[in-house]
Write a protein that holds these residues in place. Sequence first.
Motif, mmCIF file in Angstrom:
data_model
loop_
_atom_site.group_PDB
_atom_site.id
_atom_site.type_symbol
_atom_site.label_atom_id
_atom_site.label_comp_id
_atom_site.label_asym_id
_atom_site.label_seq_id
_atom_site.Cartn_x
_atom_site.Cartn_y
_atom_site.Cartn_z
ATOM 1 N N ASP A 1 -3.132 -9.938 -10.871
ATOM 2 C CA ASP A 1 -2.417 -11.030 -11.923
ATOM 3 C C ASP A 1 -2.587 -12.502 -10.954
ATOM 4 O OD1 ASP A 1 -0.598 -12.654 -12.741
ATOM 5 O OD2 ASP A 1 0.993 -11.052 -12.907
ATOM 6 N N GLU B 1 -1.574 -15.244 -11.644
ATOM 7 C CA GLU B 1 -0.493 -16.343 -11.506
ATOM 8 C C GLU B 1 0.341 -15.849 -10.443
ATOM 9 O OE1 GLU B 1 0.205 -18.285 -16.018
ATOM 10 O OE2 GLU B 1 1.184 -16.220 -15.720
ATOM 11 N N THR B 2 0.504 -14.426 -10.117
ATOM 12 C CA THR B 2 1.475 -14.243 -9.188
ATOM 13 C C THR B 2 0.689 -13.562 -7.841
ATOM 14 O OG1 THR B 2 1.756 -11.995 -9.886
ATOM 15 C CG2 THR B 2 3.054 -13.563 -10.885
ATOM 16 N N GLY B 3 -0.518 -13.519 -7.831
ATOM 17 C CA GLY B 3 -1.289 -12.839 -6.549
ATOM 18 C C GLY B 3 -0.892 -11.314 -6.633
ATOM 19 N N SER B 4 -0.210 -10.677 -7.729
ATOM 20 C CA SER B 4 0.143 -9.153 -7.439
ATOM 21 C C SER B 4 -1.195 -8.250 -8.078
ATOM 22 C CB SER B 4 1.186 -9.135 -8.391
ATOM 23 O OG SER B 4 1.545 -7.630 -8.626
ATOM 24 N N ASN C 1 0.655 -3.811 1.034
ATOM 25 C CA ASN C 1 2.093 -4.236 1.293
ATOM 26 C C ASN C 1 2.653 -4.012 2.812
ATOM 27 O OD1 ASN C 1 3.164 -5.690 -1.200
ATOM 28 N ND2 ASN C 1 2.838 -3.860 -2.102
ATOM 29 N N GLU C 2 2.267 -3.030 3.194
ATOM 30 C CA GLU C 2 2.689 -2.636 4.639
ATOM 31 C C GLU C 2 2.387 -3.417 5.611
ATOM 32 O OE1 GLU C 2 2.894 1.832 5.334
ATOM 33 O OE2 GLU C 2 2.353 2.114 3.413
ATOM 34 N N PRO D 1 1.014 -10.298 -2.431
ATOM 35 C CA PRO D 1 1.075 -11.344 -3.270
ATOM 36 C C PRO D 1 1.091 -12.760 -2.850
ATOM 37 C CG PRO D 1 2.493 -9.532 -4.139
ATOM 38 C CD PRO D 1 2.197 -9.396 -2.643
ATOM 39 N N PRO D 2 1.802 -13.170 -1.847
ATOM 40 C CA PRO D 2 1.870 -14.516 -1.640
ATOM 41 C C PRO D 2 0.315 -14.911 -0.753
ATOM 42 C CG PRO D 2 3.892 -13.620 -0.716
ATOM 43 C CD PRO D 2 3.046 -12.516 -1.247
ATOM 44 N N LEU E 1 -2.194 -15.011 -3.665
ATOM 45 C CA LEU E 1 -2.157 -16.244 -4.454
ATOM 46 C C LEU E 1 -2.620 -17.506 -3.660
ATOM 47 C CD1 LEU E 1 -1.182 -16.937 -7.116
ATOM 48 C CD2 LEU E 1 1.088 -17.680 -6.322
ATOM 49 N N PHE F 1 10.000 -11.186 -9.546
ATOM 50 C CA PHE F 1 8.927 -10.681 -8.865
ATOM 51 C C PHE F 1 9.165 -9.910 -7.653
ATOM 52 C CE2 PHE F 1 5.446 -10.819 -5.985
ATOM 53 C CZ PHE F 1 4.261 -9.990 -7.047
ATOM 54 N N PRO G 1 7.296 -7.211 -4.700
ATOM 55 C CA PRO G 1 5.757 -6.775 -4.453
ATOM 56 C C PRO G 1 5.221 -5.450 -4.999
ATOM 57 C CG PRO G 1 6.653 -7.600 -2.495
ATOM 58 C CD PRO G 1 7.723 -7.791 -3.674
ATOM 59 N N THR H 1 7.024 -17.138 0.654
ATOM 60 C CA THR H 1 7.322 -18.662 1.409
ATOM 61 C C THR H 1 7.860 -19.387 0.334
ATOM 62 O OG1 THR H 1 4.989 -18.931 0.152
ATOM 63 C CG2 THR H 1 4.934 -18.432 2.423
ATOM 64 N N TYR I 1 5.315 -20.155 -2.541
ATOM 65 C CA TYR I 1 5.195 -18.954 -3.428
ATOM 66 C C TYR I 1 6.414 -18.661 -4.251
ATOM 67 C CZ TYR I 1 4.176 -14.309 -5.173
ATOM 68 O OH TYR I 1 3.815 -13.250 -6.105
ATOM 69 N N THR J 1 6.464 -21.543 -7.131
ATOM 70 C CA THR J 1 5.449 -21.112 -8.117
ATOM 71 C C THR J 1 6.031 -19.977 -9.178
ATOM 72 O OG1 THR J 1 3.811 -22.042 -6.752
ATOM 73 C CG2 THR J 1 3.020 -20.930 -8.503
ATOM 74 N N THR J 2 6.292 -18.969 -8.405
ATOM 75 C CA THR J 2 6.345 -17.649 -9.022
ATOM 76 C C THR J 2 7.797 -17.904 -10.251
ATOM 77 O OG1 THR J 2 5.703 -16.533 -7.366
ATOM 78 C CG2 THR J 2 6.575 -15.305 -8.811
ATOM 79 N N VAL K 1 6.364 -19.211 -13.120
ATOM 80 C CA VAL K 1 5.743 -18.230 -13.905
ATOM 81 C C VAL K 1 6.607 -17.188 -14.698
ATOM 82 C CG1 VAL K 1 4.205 -16.194 -13.763
ATOM 83 C CG2 VAL K 1 3.664 -18.334 -12.619
ATOM 84 N N ARG L 1 7.187 -16.718 -18.646
ATOM 85 C CA ARG L 1 6.952 -15.411 -19.272
ATOM 86 C C ARG L 1 8.235 -14.569 -20.115
ATOM 87 N NH1 ARG L 1 3.162 -12.294 -14.847
ATOM 88 N NH2 ARG L 1 1.547 -13.677 -15.072
#
Lengths: 746, 158, 287
Positions: free
Chosen positions: A613, A615-618, A656-657, A736-737, A740, C181, C183, C260, C263, C266-267, C270, C274
């Motif tokens: 994604d 937009e979110t880095g996911s 993630n870990e 995700p951060p 992104l 959001f 992770p 951060t 982050y 921005t999120t 977004v 949505r």
Amino acid sequence: MAFDENVKTEFKVVGTRVKRPDGIDKVTGRALYGADFNAPGMLVGRILRSPHAHARIVSIDTSEAEKLPGVKAIVTSADLADPEDDFFRDIRDNCLARDKVLYDGHAVAAVAATSRSAAKAAARAIKIEYEKLPHVTDVDEAMKPDAPVVQAGRSDESVPEGLSENVTSYFEFGHGDLDAGFAKADKIIERSFKTAATHQGYIEPHACLATMGSDGRGDLWCCTQGQYFVRTICSEVCGIEATQLRVTASEIGGGFGGKTTCFIEPVALALSKKSGRPVKIVMSREEVFRATGPTVSSSSDVKIGMTKDGRITAATAKLRYQGGAFPCGTVEFGAQSAFAAYDLEAVRSYGWNVLTNRPKEAAYRAPGAPMAIYAVESVVDELCQELGLDPLDVRLKNAARKGTLASYGPTFNDIGLVATLEAAQAHPHYAAPLGENQARGLSCGFWFNFGGNTCVSLNVNHDGTVGVVEGNPDIGGSRASISMMAAEELGIPYEKVRTVITDTNSLGYNDVTDGSRVTFAVGLATIEAARAAKREMCKRAAQIWGIDEEAVVWEDGAARPSGPNAGEHPPMSLADIAAVMDQTGGPIAGHHEVNADGAGVSFGVHLVDVEVDKETGSTKVLRYTVFQDAGKAVHPDYVEGQMQGGAVQGIGWALNEEYIYGEDGRLQNPGFLDYRVPVASDLPAIEPVILEIPNPGHPYGVRGVGETSIVPPLAAISNAVSRAAGVRMTELPMSPPRVLKALSGG
Amino acid sequence: MKNLHVTTTINGDAAEFVCEPDETLLDALRNRLGLTGAKEGCGTGDCGACSVTLNGRLVCSCLVLAAEAEGAEVATIEGMADGDQLHPLQRVFIEKAALQCGVCTPGILVAAKALLEKNPDPSESEIRYWLAGNLCRCTGYDKIIRAVQDAAAEMRSA
Amino acid sequence: MKYVKPESLEAAATLLAAEAGTSRILAGGTDVLVQLRSELVEPDLIVDIKHLDGLRDIVEENGGFRIGAGVSGAQMGEHAALCAAWPGVVEGAELIGSTQIQGRCTMVGNLCNGSPAADSVPGMVAAGAVARVHGPDGERDVPVKEIPAGPGKTNLGKGEFITSIFLPARPANASDAYLRFIPRTEMDIAVASAGVNLELAEDGTVSAARVAVGAVAPTVRLVPDAGAALVGSKLDDAAIAAMVSAVEAACSPIDDKRGTVEYRTTTAGVLAKRAAHIAYDRAGGAK
């Protein structure tokens, strides 16, 4: 009588999907794990831990705590023994800090009291004066000459001059002329990578129950991957003769390498000795994160040269691993395995082991290999992208095969890498279409596999059933596999065999359940023990028939006369012989004791599709297929389970870990909320494809399958994310951060 | 801290215990009543290994005070089989190798049973989200999901 | 520590007002028990209130809904009329924790825990929800947005506690949505979140809009400029861009292990974008 020298390929029991013997206990809640066992008069043990990353212990005052109601014993490092060997001294000093606390969560003192609340109050009443010292938690920082020194004087002779004392050992492997190799390359890519420390994340926290008598005899019940090794450690650390300490392994709620050493057992024994009562210690999840495991974190540089047509001409890897506050050897495995998948003329890998103010690393599934292979497979993938080559073609072109001189020294025997690569290439997954923001990644994986010290006793019962006694905790269904191999060899039904895992006083020494060794080594010993029992049964039949024992063979679960006597006597089944064994010489049993060799290395290839994604880095994992060589899959369900489970641990590692440390050197995420292991809804189906390239070192061709599967996911996912995002990712986890940030140009 | 006396129903049987006021239902089940099937994996509601039902609702017993069990109906893994007859979920979990170390298994079975009572025909995605609070570190969840699907199909046709 | 189950709201208020030490209200317990276990808070008094009359009920009132302080997330998800009227509020409540947590957790507990990342709060704030507070001086109604005072803190007085949340009546062509959001797909604390509540005119233009964001400031924040940016539009690109700018301008998050500043900011934008589209579609809007 003669037994096959060659690897067996026709099976009746092996390869089927029988029900595991511990199944009912485990689905009804009856199975007893580390924390599930109690003793009369038992006390609750609790450990007091350092709030500092690095500090000198000035004083410990337990006088107020000792006066509190219900408090029966308090111990510190002074209550432990003084082993000669550095290895055991380090374990001792990790169980209870001696002069300095070396990381946030390092144990300093322990209490035993009549209730949880009394133990809590006592732990709070212990007064410890610390003198804080500067700390370092990052591997690259710790290598700098002016870094705070975690432990002085621990570097061995291998370490080059000019580095911080935190560098404790150095390794180098490889062969060939690097300069000549790089000169032949059309494209050279050199990149640096980082991976975070991750925890094994077993769901069962460490737990034990210790009873130490005033006669110096002890009993220990604990969740461990190796009760014999626990005995060795506790004997050294507590000063108990081996035979005086009986260790029984409980059912184990996951280990992945993290339960191959001791954290609480010597402490519980010391508390029991001092209080004269049984003491149970159960770690909280926070303690598990702060003071057990994890794996190393790494920093590395990989340089690979390739020709336009995809031939690798030279390759180097420089690996820097921090393994926490005590010396460890993990980077040696990393440096050995980095290029194992490739047949290379010029290759070199270098490894530095580094001390930091973090918990001592513990083995984690293929220790050292995932981070090294992640870096190598990332660079190979980028070369494929740059040169416009198919990544599977390139792997096949350079793949190690029988006769390849491995980068770490040996020459490979029969190995399954090419077969797994070809299986991946032929699989529909490799050709499946991809959508927008989606991409496919792949990676090879490798693990050595171990054999090691193993003992098995196999006892024939009067009713024709068979008991197998072994000494390796069953972490993923091994009792089923061992029973299957015994049944196969004896020619009796699986249901007639029961395998139990025994305590340290009931069988000779067994190495820990690690290195993917159990199905291979215990299986081998079981087959040999069964063969010994068969020889004895043939002898008994010969005695009954009054013929030469050489004239009796064992076929289809029965002794049969052969040669000139064939057909003269009806065959005697195992049950027939067992029923009359009292009249033919008494009990029948087979034994085998071995330091098993020939484990046979293991290769796997993983294919993964992801969607990013932007937009979110996911990252979402869409499809996942695991190809792995099992040698011979004894119980295919459990082989698949290892392949799937390892893949998912690797997915967690990739995405993630991570251990997150603050400026103060304290761990910020010691819980399952912020240490994010994958949950069921994060994942697609994990499709396993088992290849069977028999291992010539095992009578049935078995190779270990437990560890290889965690190696490829790191690079496979990183390669997929890099392709989907259009930017090369070089740091794990790809949270995700971080993704992104990379998307927005770093 | 004065102890409390609690009268409750566990797996259909009357039960009584004494507990400290800050003791969790999980600790009372394990240490006061000898029902060690529910496990403590985290103590903070993040792993689901201690799952039980409380008055029919799936909960983490580590996040319930033992005192709250007063007058309530608690169901644990120990009550899932009917005598020597395993619940279909239990049987299929063994047949389909949906467990490795088995320490998360009691919590997952209790949670899966609660799901099938609410929704006899869940999709794969519904199963995955329902079980998201039950961590399993061995299996990668794949065989667990298949086993729940198979058991659900079997229960629907029964 | 004392554990008490009082017989009335008045008795609960009296107990809480009289306690000199630390006290905690127990309804769902999914935050209180975690605090106990991690030894972050060691209360002297726990007052269990969920058994009291009305606290476990969802009732229709003046065309809206009154949700008791003991109502769990799972119970809200099972209430068809509530889900139809306030899907965004319900999805916020249903995102708190796992299925197991859903069996116990409450919106009121989520609100009073005081987390800026609380999943049910942006939806309630966007909805204009009102909390009914019981205390030593009787009852008062307070807008939900005025309850949080900062991380872990509320504006409730000594002895005060919330007994219910009121969600007002809805006109036709109105709906809401909540997104956060995390992770993973489940089991995390929001890194950023947004609740959007829209009312549409007959032609599909937005006639009223409230946008609230979470995890990007010390408390959940209502962003009036973001709502205003949408009013009069059919969520065309310009209106959305203006709303996203307003959301980003309202963010003042912290850098921490979960995300951060950059982050989170921005999120949040977004997610607001949505969520606005989802709420618009739910309200029957056609672009």
